[in-house]
Design an enzyme around this catalytic site. Structure first.
Site, PDB file in Angstrom:
ATOM      1  N   HIS A  97       0.894  -1.240  -0.028  1.00  0.00           N
ATOM      2  CA  HIS A  97       0.023   0.012  -0.120  1.00  0.00           C
ATOM      3  C   HIS A  97       1.071   1.182  -0.129  1.00  0.00           C
ATOM      4  CE1 HIS A  97      -2.486  -3.110   2.145  1.00  0.00           C
ATOM      5  NE2 HIS A  97      -3.357  -2.581   1.740  1.00  0.00           N
ATOM      6  N   ASP A 110       2.433   1.997   3.366  1.00  0.00           N
ATOM      7  CA  ASP A 110       3.309   0.781   3.919  1.00  0.00           C
ATOM      8  C   ASP A 110       4.741   1.333   3.274  1.00  0.00           C
ATOM      9  OD1 ASP A 110       0.999  -0.561   4.299  1.00  0.00           O
ATOM     10  OD2 ASP A 110       1.353  -1.868   2.528  1.00  0.00           O
TER      11      ASP A 110
HETATM   12  C1  XUL Z   1      -7.805  -6.647   3.894  1.00  0.00           C
HETATM   13  C2  XUL Z   1      -6.835  -7.064   2.744  1.00  0.00           C
HETATM   14  C3  XUL Z   1      -5.979  -6.018   2.316  1.00  0.00           C
HETATM   15  C4  XUL Z   1      -5.757  -5.995   0.787  1.00  0.00           C
HETATM   16  C5  XUL Z   1      -5.026  -4.967   0.296  1.00  0.00           C
HETATM   17  O1  XUL Z   1      -8.702  -7.595   4.304  1.00  0.00           O
HETATM   18  O2  XUL Z   1      -7.044  -8.222   2.594  1.00  0.00           O
HETATM   19  O3  XUL Z   1      -4.870  -6.130   2.805  1.00  0.00           O
HETATM   20  O4  XUL Z   1      -5.281  -7.118   0.305  1.00  0.00           O
HETATM   21  O5  XUL Z   1      -5.673  -3.524   0.558  1.00  0.00           O
END
Ligand code: XUL
Ligand code: CO
Length: 445
Positions: free
Chosen positions: A109, A112
């Site tokens: 993300h 992150d």
């Molecule tokens: C949350 C989830 C996230 C997504 C990316 O349940 O799976 O981490 O993979 O935003």
């Protein structure tokens, strides 16, 4: 066996080298027993079957905190009061871990990789700076980006939704983050870009106009797609379904819901689906079911590999160690063309009580071995048993004659109905479920 992380050291996982394949009889926890990256199964190396990826958020950001207590592991790359230095150290640690494990991809993300700044411009500057450093790391190591995404669910401004927020004033912030995250994904050569709609849903229907919210999501994704294509993104956009948590009801409930949504908003040529096991089970499906439904629609994109706890109803994000899940998953993938441009991202966290640095390695090694075994078993079932023949023969009556005529759309309801009297009561045919289950178990050895 325990290896402690020491603050200030350049090597963040000292005492651990490149993880190698030692075979099924090895007792070394820091070695692969089944995942042999160059071993060819069904015409493809294991490395290419899986395209494993490391999830930045769990492995390098999740410190074990839960609603009942703070973190249990210290990250030696943390520099108190200096989020940029911390992000740089984290990047070093991430690439050290990924290359020692011998995995080809990672996922992140925006938040992150780089910390949120005080302004939108500062956040974008931070992300650009860290993405440039990540690019150098990628070039030096050969590790690639499977996908990037924007965290538009943690900040309090997204409490009532991101693109589906009833307040328009939130949407520009979503756009700013998504645009910058797409730019970073392009800069890093990402194969995919993910949308997970954690806050795209509702808590109470009493205060929610679902039609307007879902329309807004469709319109937002169209514009994000248009921007990405204009900016040169050649990869696949992915939606990651989840039925609930954090919202009570999430709009991207499961594969079937997302397939309908993509078609309704004209997104099906650019978007595919990123399926996560623990999200599937929250939707009362299996991992294999969700993958099969996406494949059937030509919209299978990628996987977030993990597993839930069978005894509670939330997203525990455990490392996948269930051999049955792995076998069923690989049976579906092998029959449907495989992982393609997707990959298997470990959206999983070690348990709060697993506090040794080596536990991060052991967790990934164990899951990679589980999936490798699943691949070997599934391939043997398909190659050596009568499984495929049995499954095909169940539909043999549609291969010729009236069945084939119906399947090709050439038989109307009247003609079909008239056959009832002519054919009489159909012979009872066993579904043989227990025999299928017996075959699967026979090859788990
Ligand atoms: C949350 C989830 C996230 C997504 C990316 O349940 O799976 O981490 O993979 O935003
Ligand atoms: Co996920």
């Amino acid at each position: 066996m325990s290896v402690n992380l020491t603050v200030g050291e350049k090597e963040f996982f000292p005492g651990i080298g490149r993880i190698s394949f030692e075979g099924p009889d090895s007792a070394n926890p820091l070695a692969f027993k089944h995942y042999d990256e160059n071993r060819v199964i069904a015409g493809k190396s294991m490395k290419d079957h899986f395209r494993f990826a490391i999830a930045y958020w769990h492995s390098f950001c999740g410190n074990g905190s839960d609603p009942f207590g703070p973190g249990t592991v210290d990250f030696p790359w943390e520099v108190p009061g200096d989020p940029i230095q911390t992000a740089k150290g984290k990047l070093d640690a991430a690439f050290e871990f990924i290359t020692k494990l011998g995995v080809g991809f990672y996922c992140f993300h925006d938040r992150d990789l780089a910390p949120e700044g005080k302004t939108v411009a500062e956040s974008e500057k931070n992300l650009k700076e860290l993405a440039a450093l990540a690019k150098q790391k990628q070039e030096a190591s050969g590790v690639r980006l499977l996908w990037g995404t924007a965290n538009v669910f943690s900040h309090r401004r997204y409490t009532n939704g991101a693109a589906t927020n009833p307040d328009f004033n939130v949407l520009p912030h979503v756009a700013a983050q998504v645009k910058a995250a797409i730019d970073a994904t392009i800069a890093l050569g990402g194969d995919n870009y993910v949308f997970w709609g954690g806050r795209e849903g509702y808590y109470s229907l009493l205060n929610t106009n679902t039609k307007r919210e879902i329309d807004h999501l469709g319109a937002f994704l169209q514009k994000a797609r248009d921007y990405g294509r204009k900016a040169g993104f050649k990869g696949t956009f992915l939606i990651e379904p989840k039925p609930m948590e954090p919202t009570k009801h999430q709009y991207d409930f499961d594969s079937a819901t997302v397939i309908g949504f993509l078609h309704k908003y004209g997104l099906e040529k650019d978007f595919k689906i990123n399926i996560e096991n623990n999200h599937a089970t929250l939707a009362s499906h299996t991992f294999a079911h969700e993958v099969q439904i996406a494949c059937d629609a030509g919209l299978f994109g990628s996987l977030d590999v993990n597993q839930g706890d069978p005894h509670n109803g939330w997203d525990t994000d455990e490392f996948l160690t269930n051999l049955y899940d792995a076998t069923h998953l690989m049976l579906v993938l092998l029959q449907n063309g495989g992982i393609g441009r997707g990959g298997m991202n470990f959206d999983a966290k070690r348990r709060r009580s697993s506090t040794d640095a080596e536990d991060l390695f052991i967790a990934h090694i164990s899951s990679m071995d589980t999936l490798a075994r699943g691949l070997i078993i599934a391939n043997e079932i398909l190659e050596k048993s009568d499984y495929l023949k049995m499954k095909e023969s169940r539909y043999a009556s549609f291969d010729t004659g009236d069945g084939a005529k119906f399947e090709s759309g050439k038989m109307g309801l009247e003609e079909l109905a008239a056959l009832a009297g002519k054919l009489g009561e159909p012979k009872q045919i066993s579904g043989k479920q227990e025999l299928y289950e017996m075959i699967v178990n026979q090859y788990i050895r």
